[in-house]
Design an enzyme around this catalytic site. Structure first.
Site, PDB file in Angstrom:
ATOM      1  N   SER A  73      -9.633  -0.881   7.323  1.00  6.75           N
ATOM      2  CA  SER A  73      -9.177  -0.677   5.947  1.00  6.75           C
ATOM      3  C   SER A  73      -8.589  -1.878   5.228  1.00  6.75           C
ATOM      4  CB  SER A  73      -8.174   0.469   5.886  1.00  6.75           C
ATOM      5  OG  SER A  73      -8.874   1.663   5.708  1.00  6.75           O
TER       6      SER A  73
ATOM      7  N   LYS B 225       0.854  -1.202   0.000  1.00  5.85           N
ATOM      8  CA  LYS B 225       0.000   0.000   0.000  1.00  5.85           C
ATOM      9  C   LYS B 225       0.886   1.246   0.000  1.00  5.85           C
ATOM     10  CE  LYS B 225      -3.931   1.872   2.687  1.00  5.85           C
ATOM     11  NZ  LYS B 225      -4.766   1.664   3.885  1.00  5.85           N
TER      12      LYS B 225
ATOM     13  N   SER C 193      -9.592   1.713   3.149  1.00  3.32           N
ATOM     14  CA  SER C 193      -8.777   2.461   2.219  1.00  3.32           C
ATOM     15  C   SER C 193      -7.754   1.621   1.456  1.00  3.32           C
ATOM     16  CB  SER C 193      -8.053   3.568   2.980  1.00  3.32           C
ATOM     17  OG  SER C 193      -7.183   2.993   3.956  1.00  3.32           O
TER      18      SER C 193
HETATM   19  N1  GLN Z   1     -12.862   4.027   6.852  1.00  8.17           N
HETATM   20  C1  GLN Z   1     -12.150   4.314   8.054  1.00  8.17           C
HETATM   21  C2  GLN Z   1     -11.655   5.740   8.066  1.00  8.17           C
HETATM   22  O1  GLN Z   1     -11.837   6.418   7.083  1.00  8.17           O
HETATM   23  C3  GLN Z   1     -11.012   3.352   8.246  1.00  8.17           C
HETATM   24  C4  GLN Z   1      -9.789   3.717   7.508  1.00  8.17           C
HETATM   25  C5  GLN Z   1      -8.607   2.839   7.821  1.00  8.17           C
HETATM   26  O2  GLN Z   1      -8.729   1.816   8.459  1.00  8.17           O
HETATM   27  N2  GLN Z   1      -7.434   3.312   7.386  1.00  8.17           N
HETATM   28  O3  GLN Z   1     -11.126   6.211   9.029  1.00  8.17           O
END
Ligand code: GLN
EC number: 6.3.5.7
Length: 500
Positions: A164, A61, A140
């Site tokens: 995420s 990532k 994400s």
């Molecule tokens: N969707 C969650 C957020 O926007 C989780 C994101 C993540 O785990 N990086 O904070």
């Protein structure tokens, strides 16, 4: 399949599926890089492989630092950022013989649930079961999930702060594992919310995820939150009491959190959940409804705490020390103000504002402090239902006497309340990609994040769904007590890829 054949197939797929936008940067696999795979192939035939990932192509990532590939976090704030070092996890993978095949697309700085808040455009998911190109990949770590699902790599690393790796896994039919907080090093991982951030692993099956976990599950002196060898031994000892050790051979007690049966749950997800539980019962395990009463508040607490930490972390991209600098700011402008105004996308700006507000003197008590209290209650809920005690909690051994008899071993619940939406249904519509609507997707993943627990999402296919003959695919989540990662992976292996 030979390692070389697998690598060539992945590289070919990177070309075929370029429109899915899973990668921000791909490695040119010429000369020395492919030679590494050939060398691993030779080691494999000689029986001298460095590890189970020797010669495998792994995608990373793009919020994890790599020395020889740019790290962008999908943000204009880090345009052309070249890290002078590899993150520990990258170093560990390379030392184990793996080849980093590229950097995957994401929501800017990891903030989002659909991988659409990227300076490089949205990631698109090609669902195996529907053959559609326009679905949300989840976020994400959507780029990592799609790269894995379409075999553009052997496996991938993501990050999981509030879900995420698990949400994209559920949306793309892959496996996404978030280990206990502190097991995998975060040195060289760009921080979003430090008290929640973990590196997660994505693969097409549990066994490949397990292989990578074996390589990364080590202490790292460079990361102050990485668990020391001493603490790791204490956690292992905690799981070796007679009652807990017997779990290796005897049936498990599986908890079903009643609060997760919300009205927003889609019929296909509900069906996958109940058939998974029925399957586990057929395997000899027992099913027990349990209550986690603070679940309802977890999502709100998360969306106070994560932005608060983000607002403080992202303060460093000021164009002076980190990040791009708007050096042609007109006279009288401050570099700082101009830089921060243009570098970040709208979702990141929203989080910074939200975080700065909840940390401000007037709001602190009502928001940040309350959210911290809720976080403790969420942790307490989990500690009450698990048979294993929380090994890092003070006085846990006392509680252990009672819970070893009555507690459950793992929780099984959905990863997301509904199947992936079409990207066209929300692209360009700010009220859907942000605000409570999008944040709802994280409702089942954030509780384990707030408590630092190990959790995995695995794909389960349901046949003849609701008597229609249709096939549906859903992510089922398995959550364990802190440090009980091996049990979570073992249970996941039993359910992995099942058609129910
Ligand atoms: N969707 C969650 C957020 O926007 C989780 C994101 C993540 O785990 N990086 O904070």
């Amino acid at each position: 399949m030979s390692l070389l054949r697998e690598a060539e197939r992945c590289i070919a797929n990177q070309g075929t599926h370029a429109t899915l936008n899973a990668f921000i940067t791909t490695r040119q696999h010429s000369g020395p890089w492919l030679q590494r795979v050939r060398d691993a192939e030779t080691r494999r035939t000689q029986g001298t492989s460095k590890s189970a990932v020797d010669g495998r192509l792994i995608a990373i990532k793009d919020n994890i630092c790599t020395r020889d590939l740019p790290t962008t976090c999908a943000s204009n704030a880090l345009d052309e950022f070249a890290s002078p070092f590899n993150a520990t996890v990258v170093e560990q993978l390379e030392n184990a013989g793996a080849v980093v095949t590229g950097k995957t697309n994401l929501d800017e700085f990891g903030m989002g649930s659909h991988s659409v808040h990227s300076r490089f455009g949205p990631v698109k998911s090609l669902r195996r079961d529907r053959n559609e190109e326009s679905l949300s990949a989840g976020g994400s770590s959507g780029g990592s999930a799609v790269a894995v699902a379409t075999t553009q790599c052997h496996a991938a690393l993501g990050t999981d702060t509030g879900g995420s790796v698990r949400l994209p896994a559920a949306y793309t039919g892959t496996v996404g594992f978030k280990p206990s907080y502190g097991l995998i090093s975060r040195w060289g991982v760009v921080a979003y919310a430090n008290s929640l951030d973990t590196v997660g692993i994505m693969g097409r099956d549990v066994s490949s995820v397990n292989d990578i976990f074996g390589v990364l599950n080590r202490p790292d002196l460079r990361d102050p939150t990485s668990l020391s060898s001493f603490t790791r031994s204490r956690i292992d000892a905690n799981l070796r009491t007679p009652a807990l050790a017997s779990r290796a051979t005897s049936p498990l007690k599986i908890g079903v959190p009643i609060e997760y049966n919300i009205s927003e749950l889609s019929p296909s997800v509900l069906c996958a959940w109940s058939r998974s539980l029925a399957y586990m019962r057929r395997q000899g395990h027992s099913i027990h409804p349990v209550s986690l009463p603070t679940t309802k508040l977890a999502l709100s607490a998360y969306y106070v705490l994560a932005p608060a930490e983000a607002s403080s972390n992202l303060a460093r991209y000021d164009g002076v020390r980190y990040g791009n600098s708007i050096s042609d700011a007109s006279p009288g402008d401050y570099i700082y103000a101009s830089t921060r105004g243009v570098g970040f996308g709208s979702e990141v700006k929203r989080r910074i504002l939200l975080g700065a507000f909840s940390l401000s003197a007037d709001a602190m008590e009502n928001y940040f402090i309350q959210a911290q209290r809720i976080r403790r209650l969420v942790q307490h809920d989990f500690d009450t239902v698990f048979r294993a005690c929380q090994p890092l909690a003070f006085g846990s051994a006392v509680k252990n006497m009672d819970s070893e008899k009555n507690g459950i071993d793992v929780l099984i619940c959905p990863t997301a309340p509904s199947p992936p939406p079409r990207i066209s249904s929300f692209m360009g519509n700010e009220t859907v990609t942000s605000h409570p609507h999008a944040y709802m997707n994280d409702v089942f993943t954030v509780p384990a994040s707030l408590a630092g627990l190990p959790a995995i999402s695995i794909p389960v296919t349901v046949d003849s769904f609701v008597d229609s003959g249709d096939v549906a695919l859903a992510g089922i989540q398995i959550i364990g007590q802190y440090g009980d990662d091996r049990l979570v992976l073992k249970v996941a292996e039993q359910l992995d890829g099942k058609r129910l």
